[in-house]
Design an enzyme around this catalytic site. Structure first.
Site, short mmCIF file in Angstrom:
data_model
loop_
_atom_site.label_atom_id
_atom_site.label_comp_id
_atom_site.label_asym_id
_atom_site.label_seq_id
_atom_site.Cartn_x
_atom_site.Cartn_y
_atom_site.Cartn_z
N GLU A 1 -47.17 -19.92 -20.27
CA GLU A 1 -48.44 -19.50 -20.33
C GLU A 1 -49.24 -19.88 -19.06
O GLU A 1 -49.97 -18.98 -18.68
CB GLU A 1 -49.37 -19.84 -21.53
CG GLU A 1 -48.70 -19.02 -22.71
CD GLU A 1 -47.63 -19.59 -23.45
OE1 GLU A 1 -47.17 -20.59 -23.10
OE2 GLU A 1 -47.57 -19.31 -24.73
N ALA B 1 -45.27 -13.22 -25.91
CA ALA B 1 -46.21 -12.05 -26.17
C ALA B 1 -46.01 -11.17 -25.17
O ALA B 1 -45.57 -11.62 -24.02
CB ALA B 1 -47.61 -12.69 -26.35
N GLY C 1 -44.95 -17.18 -27.07
CA GLY C 1 -45.08 -16.78 -28.42
C GLY C 1 -43.58 -16.83 -29.13
O GLY C 1 -43.54 -17.12 -30.40
N GLU D 1 -43.27 -20.65 -29.96
CA GLU D 1 -44.18 -20.81 -30.76
C GLU D 1 -43.59 -20.43 -32.10
O GLU D 1 -43.97 -20.89 -33.27
CB GLU D 1 -45.67 -20.39 -30.57
CG GLU D 1 -46.29 -20.98 -29.45
CD GLU D 1 -47.45 -19.98 -28.95
OE1 GLU D 1 -47.26 -18.98 -28.36
OE2 GLU D 1 -48.77 -20.68 -29.00
N1 COA Z 1 -43.84 -9.15 -22.00
C1 COA Z 1 -43.50 -7.95 -21.51
N2 COA Z 1 -42.42 -7.67 -21.17
C2 COA Z 1 -41.27 -8.60 -20.94
C3 COA Z 1 -41.73 -10.05 -21.41
C4 COA Z 1 -42.84 -10.22 -21.79
N3 COA Z 1 -43.39 -11.55 -22.27
N4 COA Z 1 -40.56 -10.60 -20.96
C5 COA Z 1 -39.41 -9.84 -20.33
N5 COA Z 1 -40.17 -8.55 -20.28
C6 COA Z 1 -39.62 -7.34 -19.84
C7 COA Z 1 -39.48 -7.04 -18.50
O1 COA Z 1 -40.86 -6.86 -17.69
C8 COA Z 1 -38.55 -6.11 -18.17
O2 COA Z 1 -38.88 -5.03 -18.33
P1 COA Z 1 -38.60 -3.76 -17.35
O3 COA Z 1 -37.10 -3.73 -17.37
O4 COA Z 1 -39.26 -2.63 -17.75
O5 COA Z 1 -38.82 -4.36 -15.95
C9 COA Z 1 -37.49 -6.66 -19.22
O6 COA Z 1 -38.23 -7.26 -20.29
C10 COA Z 1 -36.33 -7.63 -18.94
O7 COA Z 1 -36.79 -8.80 -18.30
P2 COA Z 1 -36.40 -9.34 -16.77
O8 COA Z 1 -37.65 -10.17 -16.38
O9 COA Z 1 -35.91 -8.17 -16.15
O10 COA Z 1 -35.29 -10.10 -17.22
P3 COA Z 1 -34.66 -11.48 -16.25
O11 COA Z 1 -33.54 -12.02 -16.75
O12 COA Z 1 -34.74 -11.29 -14.97
O13 COA Z 1 -35.93 -12.64 -16.93
C11 COA Z 1 -37.22 -13.94 -18.22
C12 COA Z 1 -35.88 -13.40 -18.12
C13 COA Z 1 -37.35 -14.25 -19.62
C14 COA Z 1 -37.27 -15.23 -17.21
C15 COA Z 1 -38.32 -13.01 -17.69
O14 COA Z 1 -38.36 -11.88 -18.41
C16 COA Z 1 -39.64 -13.79 -17.99
O15 COA Z 1 -40.16 -14.68 -17.27
N6 COA Z 1 -40.56 -13.21 -18.92
C17 COA Z 1 -41.84 -13.64 -19.33
C18 COA Z 1 -41.90 -14.74 -20.00
C19 COA Z 1 -43.41 -15.32 -20.44
O16 COA Z 1 -43.96 -15.67 -19.50
N7 COA Z 1 -43.53 -15.56 -21.60
C20 COA Z 1 -44.76 -15.91 -22.03
C21 COA Z 1 -45.79 -14.63 -22.24
S1 COA Z 1 -47.21 -15.26 -22.66
#
Ligand code: COA
Length: 260
Positions: free
Chosen positions: A134, A66, A111, A114
């Site tokens: 989460e 999400a 999400g 999910e």
């Molecule tokens: N919501 C909003 N933005 C998200 C996102 C999310 N769930 N997941 C990634 N993004 C965005 C990042 O903020 C970043 O944006 P920016 O360039 O404006 O900073 C962009 O996507 C790229 O992500 P980044 O974190 O730079 O890539 P990465 O390769 O370093 O890491 C992940 C990848 C997936 C490990 C990391 O993005 C992450 O942990 N995301 C969240 C996962 C999460 O907790 N999901 C559950 C949500 S309830």
């Protein structure tokens, strides 16, 4: 229908839905969820479509969860409504009446995991990663994860994944039964299309009632699930496709199903 954040293509009875916010790893914001809701409704009423593939744009992510920026603003009342709305849309996918294949091309977190679990089957690229992180945000899965993950992989493994928020790779996801198969990333869409084509060639009514028997039956006792199965069995016995399928076997030819 035009969509802001997804691409909907139709090829030979198969719809390919690509979630399209690659700059944020296809994170599910409200606008994308709305698009998905409308696309599912569109595909439900399109009799030409017999199977669906769901995938993410770009090479990095299926869906990284999400949209955390939107989550951060939620009040308690809005939070409950938000989770209920996501659950409703994912239920629509699970109960579409046509098979939906998740082609998991990268991160399927929160999400995203999910959403993949709400699909009928999951094919993972060998580069895919799965998890319910989460807990690290001080929340719990809200789009059905606490319910579908234990049903797919068992209570103990689901507890561990959800309580630790750990990310697992595709091989581990396959080992625990979270995905049906793992394929080289470059072959993902070819494999998904081949599976979808096989499903699309099957008798549509039989497909639909099989999905219903398994999905609804799992929420019932064994005895009630078997009553449901027998009722649906009686229903398919009234179809032209049942006559065609059995006759084609006897006549040693390939059946042609019409969905009637
Ligand atoms: N919501 C909003 N933005 C998200 C996102 C999310 N769930 N997941 C990634 N993004 C965005 C990042 O903020 C970043 O944006 P920016 O360039 O404006 O900073 C962009 O996507 C790229 O992500 P980044 O974190 O730079 O890539 P990465 O390769 O370093 O890491 C992940 C990848 C997936 C490990 C990391 O993005 C992450 O942990 N995301 C969240 C996962 C999460 O907790 N999901 C559950 C949500 S309830």
């Amino acid at each position: 229908m035009t969509y802001e954040h997804l691409i909907l293509e139709r090829v030979d009875g198969v719809a390919i839905v690509t979630l399209n916010r690659p700059a944020v790893l296809n994170a599910l914001n409200l606008a994308l969820l709305r698009d998905l809701d409308h696309a599912v409704a569109e595909l439900r009423s399109d009799d030409r479509i017999r199977a669906v593939i769901l995938t993410g744009a770009g090479e990095k992510a299926f869906v990284a969860g999400a949209d955390i920026k939107e989550l951060a603003e939620l009040t308690p009342v809005a939070g409950k409504a938000y989770a209920a709305e996501g659950q409703r849309i994912f239920d629509q996918i699970e109960h579409l009446g046509k098979p939906v294949i998740a082609a998991v091309n990268g991160y399927a977190l929160g999400g995203g995991c999910e959403l993949a679990m709400a699909c009928t089957m999951r094919i993972a690229a060998d580069t895919a990663k799965f998890g319910q992180p989460e807990i690290k945000l001080g929340i719990l899965p809200g789009f059905g994860g606490t319910q579908r993950l234990p049903r797919l992989v068992g209570k103990g493994r689901a507890m561990e994944l959800i309580l630790t928020g750990a990310t697992i790779d595709a091989a581990e996801a396959y080992r625990i039964g979270l995905v049906n198969r793992v394929v080289p990333a470059a072959a993902l869409m070819t494999e998904a299309r081949a599976l979808a084509a096989t499903l699309a060639a099957s008798a549509p009514v039989a497909l639909k009632v099989t999905l219903e028997a398994i999905n609804r039956g799992l929420d019932e006792s064994l005895a009630d699930g078997c009553v449901l199965e027998a009722t649906l069995f009686g229903l398919v016995a009234s179809t032209d496709d049942m006559r065609e399928g059995t006759r084609a076997f006897v006549e040693k030819r390939k059946a042609t199903f019409t969905g009637r």
